[in-house]
Enzyme design. Structure first.
Site, PDB file in Angstrom:
ATOM      1  N   GLY A 240     -47.084  34.479 -40.866  1.00  0.00           N
ATOM      2  CA  GLY A 240     -46.064  35.404 -40.184  1.00  0.00           C
ATOM      3  C   GLY A 240     -45.652  34.884 -39.071  1.00  0.00           C
ATOM      4  O   GLY A 240     -45.346  33.684 -38.984  1.00  0.00           O
ATOM      5  N   SER A 241     -45.117  35.640 -38.310  1.00  0.00           N
ATOM      6  CA  SER A 241     -44.455  35.391 -36.871  1.00  0.00           C
ATOM      7  C   SER A 241     -45.385  34.848 -36.027  1.00  0.00           C
ATOM      8  O   SER A 241     -46.448  35.115 -36.219  1.00  0.00           O
ATOM      9  CB  SER A 241     -43.624  36.724 -36.393  1.00  0.00           C
ATOM     10  OG  SER A 241     -44.524  37.693 -35.892  1.00  0.00           O
ATOM     11  N   GLY A 245     -49.394  36.021 -35.204  1.00  0.00           N
ATOM     12  CA  GLY A 245     -50.040  35.216 -35.045  1.00  0.00           C
ATOM     13  C   GLY A 245     -51.131  35.141 -33.980  1.00  0.00           C
ATOM     14  O   GLY A 245     -52.353  35.064 -33.954  1.00  0.00           O
ATOM     15  N   GLU A 262     -50.165  30.078 -39.827  1.00  0.00           N
ATOM     16  CA  GLU A 262     -49.103  29.240 -40.211  1.00  0.00           C
ATOM     17  C   GLU A 262     -47.779  30.320 -39.780  1.00  0.00           C
ATOM     18  O   GLU A 262     -47.540  31.201 -40.387  1.00  0.00           O
ATOM     19  CB  GLU A 262     -48.880  29.355 -41.867  1.00  0.00           C
ATOM     20  CG  GLU A 262     -49.894  28.294 -42.422  1.00  0.00           C
ATOM     21  CD  GLU A 262     -49.751  26.844 -42.036  1.00  0.00           C
ATOM     22  OE1 GLU A 262     -48.732  26.711 -41.584  1.00  0.00           O
ATOM     23  OE2 GLU A 262     -50.663  25.966 -42.125  1.00  0.00           O
ATOM     24  N   CYS A 296     -40.210  29.802 -43.151  1.00  0.00           N
ATOM     25  CA  CYS A 296     -40.752  29.202 -42.220  1.00  0.00           C
ATOM     26  C   CYS A 296     -40.287  27.760 -41.906  1.00  0.00           C
ATOM     27  O   CYS A 296     -40.113  27.309 -40.838  1.00  0.00           O
ATOM     28  CB  CYS A 296     -42.124  29.229 -41.948  1.00  0.00           C
ATOM     29  SG  CYS A 296     -42.874  28.536 -43.491  1.00  0.00           S
TER      30      CYS A 296
END
Length: 521
Positions: A240-241, A245, A262, A296
């Site tokens: 995610g963002s 995180g 990630e 990403c």
């Protein structure tokens, strides 16, 4: 494929339950799922309650206790069969990814192929979970290192890769002897339900408890937060963002749990005077426009030497004009819609801010409306001239906007241009994120410099290929605010196991390490 054919092939209903613990359950709030392609309703999902979440985790833990007893190669056989099941349903599942997320059909099926490839990798890995033997300093002793199954692994996935990222974790965790608990993004729950149904079918055929692949679809503020605090889940892998995180790391870290993170990327490609622009341009266009800039690993920045800047920009603008935008289910479409209105607004805001900070729009960045663009989520990909220090450039905008940043002197000689590479790398590394990176050059000195400890500070660094489209054989992940996690290939399997060091004394004496003497009469 028609929506009805996709649903029939994947055993999806008009109303689905969003929890799986070997059986399907879900009596919580209803979640209506709509397609970003045209805003049409796809289906409804009944989310799990907190009590149902607890039931799913308890069953997953029970399943783990039995699954860990199965020899690893037998676990690998189950994952091999899962790969075969995915092959059988590749077309339907790829179409569902497109319907629910909006990426073009080729990318939807490519994501399913990635799952298949990961299953093949994990099956081979099941016979290679190697430990070490070490020499002991004490006579007639031996030392070794073992790896044991860890427990229930929480897998939190994002909308942009609604199935592949689950497979990176679940397939490898399964051959390691773990169970997984999947919490998908609320915007893409149907793909999670479909995959879980396929996995459950494989488990039953193999005589394994289907609860080793559990599912909880629920609100992040309730079910998601409960997962983060849950001591029954020793490892949480979250995509995610950067903001998400940090929350995951804080909550799981406070209970001394493990995380694989990630997170965001602000990925750059360096284009030097030695670059082959015939290679660089298609790589940049795919990296920046593929998945409508919602990867990403999407290319966000181009750091280009002034001597080749104009030639590169001319080619990029020409290529961008040729990108066919529209219904991602149609052949020939290269870019579909963004996932929601927030993503569209983010692109328009980034376009406004880069100009406000002194940059220039070179192409695109407009909302598309009218026939062929239903739902209001279609845009033209944007190219902007910018400076690396701009606040908007330092931030990852999860949309198709590409910043052109110059380095060097247009009049430099080739030897001087190589020396100027230090400036390009400084610009490259001067962002908070550190996921994927690339350089285009035919000069070996530049390439090796970029890959050295003095070069890219990212977890992924490439030469003469783009930032996007990583293969599953290499460990995937990044540094800095990208989170430091690694998934998929190489030795990333070690994150899903617990390490144990053993020392065995096969003598009749009891010597101590470090030469200590501790005699007791």
């Amino acid at each position: 494929m028609k929506r009805s054919d996709v649903f029939r092939a994947l055993a999806l209903e008009d109303v689905n339950t969003g929890g799986f613990d070997g059986n399907w359950l879900g009596s919580g709030p209803e979640l209506e799922v709509r397609s970003p392609i045209d805003g049409s309703r796809l289906a409804t999902v009944k989310q799990v309650t907190e009590a149902e979440y607890d039931r799913v985790v308890d069953r997953a833990h029970t399943a783990f206790l039995e699954w860990r007893k199965v020899p690893a190669p037998k676990r690998g056989e189950l994952i091999r069969r899962l790969g075969e099941k995915l092959r059988e349903h590749k077309s339907a599942l790829g179409a569902l990814v497109t319907l629910e997320m909006g990426k073009i059909r080729a990318e939807g099926e490519g994501e399913v192929q990635e799952m298949i490839d990961v299953c093949d990798f994990a099956n081979g890995l099941s016979r290679q979970l190697y430990g070490l033997t070490m020499q002991s300093e004490r006579p007639d002793h031996h030392m070794r290192e073992q790896w044991h199954p860890l427990g229930v692994v929480g897998v939190v996935t994002a909308f942009n890769f609604p199935v592949a990222v689950w497979s990176w974790n679940a397939a490898i965790a399964a051959v390691c002897g773990d169970a997984t608990l999947w919490k998908p993004a609320s915007s893409t729950p149907l793909t999670a339900i479909a995959v879980t149904k396929l996995a459950a079918e494989v488990c039953r055929d193999c005589g394994a408890d289907p609860a080793i692949f559990s599912l909880v679809i629920g609100r992040g503020s309730t079910v998601g937060d409960r997962l983060l605090h849950d001591k029954r889940v020793p490892l949480v892998s979250a995509t995610g963002s950067c903001g998400v995180g940090k929350r995951v790391a804080e909550v799981v870290g406070l209970r001394l749990g493990r995380t694989i993170l990630e997170l965001g990327g602000n990925n750059a490609i360096l284009v030097t005077p030695y670059a082959n622009l015939g290679l660089a341009v298609p790589a940049i266009v795919f990296g920046s426009v593929g998945t409508a800039g919602q990867r990403c690993t999407s290319t966000r920045r181009i750091i280009v030497h002034r001597s080749v800047r104009d030639a590169l920009v001319d080619r990029l603008v020409h290529a961008y004009r040729g990108v066919r935008i529209g219904d991602p289910m149609e052949d020939g479409t290269l870019m579909g819609p963004l996932v929601n209105r927030n993503a569209v607004d983010a692109l328009l805001e980034a376009r406004r801010r880069v100009q406000e900070e002194g940059g220039r729009i070179l192409y695109g960045g407009e909302r598309l409306e009218g026939p062929g663009y239903p739902g209001g989520l279609y845009v033209t990909p944007c190219i902007a001239a910018a400076e690396n220090h701009f606040a908007i450039v330092q931030k990852e905008t999860f949309a198709p906007i590409l910043y052109i940043i110059e380095y060097g002197d247009a009049a430099s000689s080739p030897f001087e241009a190589i020396d100027e590479l230090e400036e390009a790398i400084r610009l490259h590394n001067d962002v908070p994120q550190g996921l994927s990176s690339s350089i285009f050059t035919d000069n070996v000195r530049e390439a090796e410099y970029f890959l050295s400890h003095r070069g890219s500070d990212c977890g992924i660094a490439n030469v003469n290929i783009g930032t996007s489209g990583a293969e599953i054989g290499g460990a995937f992940g990044g540094e800095k605010e990208t989170g430091g996690g690694r998934e998929s290939g190489s030795d990333s399997w070690k994150a899903y196991m617990r390490r144990q060091t053993n020392t065995v004394n096969w003598s009749t004496e009891l010597p101590l390490a470090q030469g200590l003497s501790f005699d007791v009469e």
